[in-house]
Design a protein around this motif. Structure first.
Motif: not given
Length: 260
Positions: A203-214
């Protein structure tokens, strides 16, 4: 081989082991996502259906049988991303560049363009990490990223340190979204990436990291993320993340990716 009243041969044992392996791989793909609960719910209904059929409960079997017929189609729709990832995983295992055994008989060609691109990316990332400039850089490998390139502003330029720093400058109209590098060239900026819905992401990771994971869940691309808050550099690939990387570690990761 006889076990009680069961007659089991080698093919039966292989069948059981193979099915168990497939179920384990499916579990790994959906672990931590909402699809995990749906999958186990479907398995429970299927077990009840088998028990009802074995006990001769015709009404319940008929009702659950109709549900199972429709449920298979529903699962294909619900789990389309997971199925795609599973097929990609099988495809990568047969790829020369991904298979450890085949790599011994395959010598990749290292081009000057790849070396120049690597140096430009590493140098730009180092500066952006120092200045806490948020960045999202996607590097294409085998999977075609055309649809993601078309979602942004096409550039088609040589990759350079200055160009990357200019794009991700906070006052630049192109700094939102991702930069995509294709065939050693900066193909587009301000590209939209799919956001991961996995529950395993910190949960500490932001939108950029979630987009990278996606992006890493749907393609074999390598993604570099620079955190705007902490100046932390992360490398995301094949659904995995390496956080708080040094410039040297990042260069090694990119070398393994670009030069192989």
């Amino acid at each position: 081989m006889h076990i009680g009243f069961l007659d089991i041969d080698f093919i039966d044992l292989f069948d059981i082991v193979f099915v168990a392996f497939l179920l384990y791989q499916i579990y790994r793909l959906i672990q931590g996502s909402i699809a995990n609960k749906i999958f186990f719910g479907y398995i429970m209904i299927y077990v009840v259906y088998l028990v009802a059929t074995a006990l001769g409960m015709e009404l319940l079997s008929a009702i659950l049988g109709q549900f199972m017929n429709v449920g298979v189609l529903a699962l294909l729709i619900i789990f389309q991303q997971e199925i795609r990832r599973f097929l990609m995983m099988l495809g990568r295992s047969t790829s020369i560049q991904e298979n450890a055994l085949l790599k011994r008989f395959y010598t990749p060609k290292i081009s000057k363009e790849n070396v120049s691109t690597l140096q430009a990316i590493v140098e730009a990332t180092k500066v952006m990490a120092t200045t806490h400039t948020g960045a999202l850089i996607v590097i294409e490998k085998e999977d075609d990223l055309k649809k993601f390139i078309e979602s942004g502003d096409e550039i088609d330029s040589q990759v350079s340190k200055r160009l990357l720093l200019t794009i991700f400058h906070k006052n630049s109209p192109l700094h939102d979204g991702a930069v995509i590098i294709k065939n050693g060239r900066l193909a587009a900026a301000r590209c939209m990436l799919p956001v991961s819905e996995s529950g395993t992401i910190s949960p500490t990771l932001g939108f950029r990291h979630r987009a990278a994971f996606g992006m890493s869940e749907q393609t074999d691309a390598a993604i570099i993320v620079v955190s705007e808050e902490k100046g932390e550099v992360s490398f995301v690939n094949h659904g995995g993340i390496f956080r708080n990387m040094s410039v040297r570690d990042l260069e090694n990761k990119l070398s393994d990716y670009l030069l192989s």
